[in-house]
Design a protein around this motif. Structure first.
Motif, PDB file in Angstrom:
ATOM      1  N   ASP A 244       0.801  -1.217   0.000  1.00  0.00           N
ATOM      2  CA  ASP A 244       0.000   0.000   0.000  1.00  0.00           C
ATOM      3  C   ASP A 244       0.838   1.274   0.000  1.00  0.00           C
ATOM      4  N   ASN A 245       1.987   1.278   0.682  1.00  0.00           N
ATOM      5  CA  ASN A 245       2.762   2.525   0.764  1.00  0.00           C
ATOM      6  C   ASN A 245       3.489   2.874  -0.533  1.00  0.00           C
ATOM      7  N   GLU A 246       3.494   1.971  -1.506  1.00  0.00           N
ATOM      8  CA  GLU A 246       4.095   2.252  -2.804  1.00  0.00           C
ATOM      9  C   GLU A 246       3.119   2.928  -3.757  1.00  0.00           C
ATOM     10  N   LYS A 247       1.858   3.036  -3.354  1.00  0.00           N
ATOM     11  CA  LYS A 247       0.795   3.521  -4.226  1.00  0.00           C
ATOM     12  C   LYS A 247       0.223   4.820  -3.680  1.00  0.00           C
TER      13      LYS A 247
ATOM     14  N   GLY B 114      11.524  11.257   5.612  1.00  0.00           N
ATOM     15  CA  GLY B 114      10.696  10.549   6.577  1.00  0.00           C
ATOM     16  C   GLY B 114       9.705   9.639   5.875  1.00  0.00           C
ATOM     17  N   PHE B 115       8.981   8.857   6.663  1.00  0.00           N
ATOM     18  CA  PHE B 115       8.024   7.899   6.113  1.00  0.00           C
ATOM     19  C   PHE B 115       6.625   8.493   6.164  1.00  0.00           C
ATOM     20  N   GLU B 116       6.074   8.753   4.997  1.00  0.00           N
ATOM     21  CA  GLU B 116       4.718   9.279   4.863  1.00  0.00           C
ATOM     22  C   GLU B 116       4.018   8.561   3.721  1.00  0.00           C
ATOM     23  N   GLY B 117       2.689   8.592   3.747  1.00  0.00           N
ATOM     24  CA  GLY B 117       1.937   8.043   2.626  1.00  0.00           C
ATOM     25  C   GLY B 117       1.969   8.986   1.439  1.00  0.00           C
ATOM     26  N   TYR B 118       1.861   8.425   0.246  1.00  0.00           N
ATOM     27  CA  TYR B 118       1.774   9.240  -0.951  1.00  0.00           C
ATOM     28  C   TYR B 118       0.400   9.899  -1.044  1.00  0.00           C
ATOM     29  N   PRO B 119       0.264  10.986  -1.794  1.00  0.00           N
ATOM     30  CA  PRO B 119      -1.067  11.583  -1.993  1.00  0.00           C
ATOM     31  C   PRO B 119      -2.049  10.552  -2.547  1.00  0.00           C
ATOM     32  N   GLY B 120      -3.184  10.421  -1.887  1.00  0.00           N
ATOM     33  CA  GLY B 120      -4.162   9.410  -2.291  1.00  0.00           C
ATOM     34  C   GLY B 120      -3.939   8.056  -1.647  1.00  0.00           C
ATOM     35  N   PHE B 121      -3.009   7.987  -0.679  1.00  0.00           N
ATOM     36  CA  PHE B 121      -2.735   6.710  -0.003  1.00  0.00           C
ATOM     37  C   PHE B 121      -4.001   6.109   0.595  1.00  0.00           C
TER      38      PHE B 121
ATOM     39  N   TYR C 276       0.375  -2.342   8.563  1.00  0.00           N
ATOM     40  CA  TYR C 276       1.553  -2.551   7.738  1.00  0.00           C
ATOM     41  C   TYR C 276       2.302  -1.238   7.525  1.00  0.00           C
ATOM     42  N   SER C 277       1.589  -0.163   7.215  1.00  0.00           N
ATOM     43  CA  SER C 277       2.254   1.103   6.893  1.00  0.00           C
ATOM     44  C   SER C 277       1.750   2.278   7.714  1.00  0.00           C
ATOM     45  N   GLU C 278       0.450   2.484   7.713  1.00  0.00           N
ATOM     46  CA  GLU C 278      -0.112   3.751   8.162  1.00  0.00           C
ATOM     47  C   GLU C 278       0.262   4.111   9.592  1.00  0.00           C
ATOM     48  N   VAL C 279       0.323   3.138  10.470  1.00  0.00           N
ATOM     49  CA  VAL C 279       0.603   3.437  11.878  1.00  0.00           C
ATOM     50  C   VAL C 279       2.039   3.941  12.085  1.00  0.00           C
ATOM     51  N   PHE C 280       2.895   3.788  11.080  1.00  0.00           N
ATOM     52  CA  PHE C 280       4.280   4.236  11.201  1.00  0.00           C
ATOM     53  C   PHE C 280       4.516   5.610  10.574  1.00  0.00           C
ATOM     54  N   PHE C 281       3.513   6.152   9.888  1.00  0.00           N
ATOM     55  CA  PHE C 281       3.697   7.443   9.242  1.00  0.00           C
ATOM     56  C   PHE C 281       3.943   8.532  10.289  1.00  0.00           C
ATOM     57  N   GLY C 282       4.827   9.471   9.932  1.00  0.00           N
ATOM     58  CA  GLY C 282       5.019  10.647  10.754  1.00  0.00           C
ATOM     59  C   GLY C 282       5.940  10.485  11.944  1.00  0.00           C
ATOM     60  N   GLY C 283       6.546   9.325  12.122  1.00  0.00           N
ATOM     61  CA  GLY C 283       7.456   9.117  13.240  1.00  0.00           C
ATOM     62  C   GLY C 283       8.862   9.580  12.917  1.00  0.00           C
ATOM     63  N   ASP C 284       9.824   9.038  13.659  1.00  0.00           N
ATOM     64  CA  ASP C 284      11.225   9.417  13.496  1.00  0.00           C
ATOM     65  C   ASP C 284      11.935   8.549  12.454  1.00  0.00           C
ATOM     66  N   PHE C 285      11.176   7.791  11.694  1.00  0.00           N
ATOM     67  CA  PHE C 285      11.767   6.842  10.767  1.00  0.00           C
ATOM     68  C   PHE C 285      12.442   7.553   9.598  1.00  0.00           C
ATOM     69  N   ARG C 286      13.442   6.872   9.040  1.00  0.00           N
ATOM     70  CA  ARG C 286      14.086   7.320   7.817  1.00  0.00           C
ATOM     71  C   ARG C 286      13.996   6.195   6.795  1.00  0.00           C
ATOM     72  N   MET C 287      13.974   6.602   5.532  1.00  0.00           N
ATOM     73  CA  MET C 287      13.716   5.644   4.465  1.00  0.00           C
ATOM     74  C   MET C 287      14.994   4.930   4.020  1.00  0.00           C
ATOM     75  N   LEU C 288      14.818   3.686   3.615  1.00  0.00           N
ATOM     76  CA  LEU C 288      15.878   2.869   3.025  1.00  0.00           C
ATOM     77  C   LEU C 288      15.361   2.333   1.702  1.00  0.00           C
TER      78      LEU C 288
ATOM     79  N   PHE D 276       9.820  -0.339  -3.941  1.00  0.00           N
ATOM     80  CA  PHE D 276       9.678  -0.876  -2.582  1.00  0.00           C
ATOM     81  C   PHE D 276      10.249   0.112  -1.573  1.00  0.00           C
ATOM     82  N   ARG D 277       9.475   0.369  -0.512  1.00  0.00           N
ATOM     83  CA  ARG D 277       9.870   1.351   0.504  1.00  0.00           C
ATOM     84  C   ARG D 277      10.118   0.638   1.833  1.00  0.00           C
ATOM     85  N   ASN D 278      11.343   0.715   2.292  1.00  0.00           N
ATOM     86  CA  ASN D 278      11.711   0.189   3.605  1.00  0.00           C
ATOM     87  C   ASN D 278      11.963   1.374   4.531  1.00  0.00           C
ATOM     88  N   TRP D 279      11.771   1.178   5.813  1.00  0.00           N
ATOM     89  CA  TRP D 279      11.988   2.264   6.763  1.00  0.00           C
ATOM     90  C   TRP D 279      12.478   1.694   8.085  1.00  0.00           C
ATOM     91  N   ASP D 280      13.215   2.502   8.833  1.00  0.00           N
ATOM     92  CA  ASP D 280      13.666   2.096  10.155  1.00  0.00           C
ATOM     93  C   ASP D 280      14.067   3.345  10.931  1.00  0.00           C
TER      94      ASP D 280
END
Length: 441
Positions: free
Chosen positions: A196-199, A377-384, A392-404, A420-424
């Motif tokens: 979902d976070n790729e779309k 940072g980790f955010e959803g795309y417009p229209g997510f 899987y994704s949404e609960v992690f949006f907006g935190g201190d995560f950085r993308m890999l 593919f979007r990885n984050w940690d």
């Protein structure tokens, strides 16, 4: 499609078994020991993989019905990754290794029955076999997690693989590639396996920038270390400096200085129980650095880390045609000639080892070898839209995560998409993480 999904399920399970059944006897304490509070015991991962497959493929992947009884619904609470943090998992009344193996086999048998009999147009989760592909990717992600646990495990080596191919592009380390800015379609709306976070795919405008032609190597990073990079506050963010000084870090994870017979001290790393001199793997991408370490190196080098948008632009945009590719090399799936994936080599390959996987502008090894930190940072795309579940994704949006981005040598081919979007968290380095630098024009 059924044949492809069955093959992907089998390939993921073969990797799982190679890291568990293939190296541990049933009563081996290494199988049930927690090798780091950052990681799960192997037998938790093994049963969790089966439980997710039970939940999504056995109970929700059956043909002509919305819900059937699972193999072991009574243990769902034990293997919920969201409600059971890793540090506390050994205290749970888990299945023992033998029970976990049996559970996984029973679940797989029923899942394959559903795959054979099911229709892929009745429910959204089944459309184009999505839920089966999602479970393939889930197992491949946990295989990489178990591989990282093997890296943290103490003791004699238990994993073995052929060495990676040599570089065939000399002088690549430290060079840069100019990327003219353009409008670009970020993300995807067409990849049936995309999460979902790729779309959805959406247009973005990218300014001109320079990007390293290859990931930063051990040799390059060693110069930063030896120049006092870990002692110079000026290169570090406040959070990064507080963390490395608090932890006493002086080099990447697994690096240590070893005294030589001539009285000198030489940097070594430990890779799956094997100690190697850094100058003997100097042309491999540096591994096991956190975001803060990557950003500090970039500052020392007079550069910065790329944004996530810049990274995907470099990996997918074809400047000659103005189109968006699936991969740096084109639309064809990854092959062993294009990328270092599937733990074939258990280490990154030297930069320049995969010229067939380079982008049209000449950026190498964007897929495979090491995950690459991006300064986003980790955010959803417009229209997510969360699908099929928010955790899987949404609960992690907006935190201190950085993308890999980009995948590592431990990533399974089905997960190695350029979207593919990885984050940690920016302090994490037990993952197979490296980086490349960018700079403004």
């Amino acid at each position: 499609m059924r044949r492809r999904l069955a093959a992907e399920l089998a390939a993921a399970r073969a990797r799982t078994r190679s890291l568990t059944h293939g190296v541990f006897a049933g009563d081996d304490p290494d199988f049930t020991h927690q090798h780091s509070p950052l990681m799960s015991p192997f037998h938790w991962d093994l049963a969790h993989i089966a439980n997710m497959e039970d939940y999504w493929l056995v109970r929700r992947g059956a043909p002509d019905t919305d819900l059937v009884t699972g193999v072991r619904e009574d243990i769902d609470h034990l293997y919920d990754a969201f409600t059971n943090p890793r540090a506390g998992r050994p205290a749970l009344p888990l299945l023992d290794p033998a029970e976990a193996r049996v559970y996984g086999d029973r679940v797989r048998e029923k899942a394959l029955e559903h795959l054979e009999a099911g229709s892929f147009d009745e429910r959204r989760t089944l459309a184009d076999g999505f839920v089966f592909s999602m479970i393939v990717q889930h197992e491949q992600q946990h295989v990489e997690t178990m591989l990282a646990t093997h890296q943290l495990r103490a003791g004699a080596p238990v994993l073995h693989a052929d060495p990676p191919p040599p570089s065939v592009v000399p002088g690549l380390a430290g060079t840069e590639v100019f990327h003219p800015g353009a409008q670009f379609l970020l993300g995807t709306s067409t990849e049936t396996a995309a999460l979902d976070n790729e779309k959805p795919a959406h247009p973005v405008t990218v300014a001109d920038f320079w990007l390293d032609a290859a990931p930063v190597t051990n040799g390059e990073y060693a110069r930063f270390v030896d120049a006092g990079g870990y002692r110079d506050r000026s290169f570090w963010s406040e959070a990064g400096w507080d963390h490395i000084t608090g932890e006493g870090w002086t080099a990447p994870m697994t690096w240590e200085q070893v005294s030589q017979e001539d009285g000198t001290r030489r940097w070594h790393r430990t890779s799956f129980g094997v100690r190697e001199a850094i100058d003997e793997v100097a042309d491999q991408p540096v591994l096991h650095v956190c975001f803060h370490e990557a950003a500090a190196y970039a500052a020392w080098a007079g550069k910065r880390l790329p944004t996530e948008v810049e990274w995907e632009f470099a990996a997918r945009h074809d400047h000659a045609t103005g189109t968006t590719r699936r991969y740096p090399w084109g639309d064809e799936d990854p092959t062993p000639e294009r990328a270092n994936l599937d733990q074939r080599h258990l280490q990154p390959a030297p930069v320049g080892a995969y010229p067939a996987g380079a982008s049209p502008l000449g950026v190498h090894q964007l897929i495979g070898d090491v995950w690459e930190w991006c300064d986003s940072g980790f955010e959803g795309y417009p229209g997510f839209e969360p699908f099929p579940y928010k955790e899987y994704s949404e609960v992690f949006f907006g935190g201190d995560f950085r993308m890999l981005r980009g995948s590592s040598f431990g990533v399974g081919t089905p997960n190695a998409r350029a979207t593919f979007r990885n984050w940690d968290l920016p302090i994490r380095r037990q993952i197979f993480s490296g980086f490349r630098c960018a700079r403004d024009v």
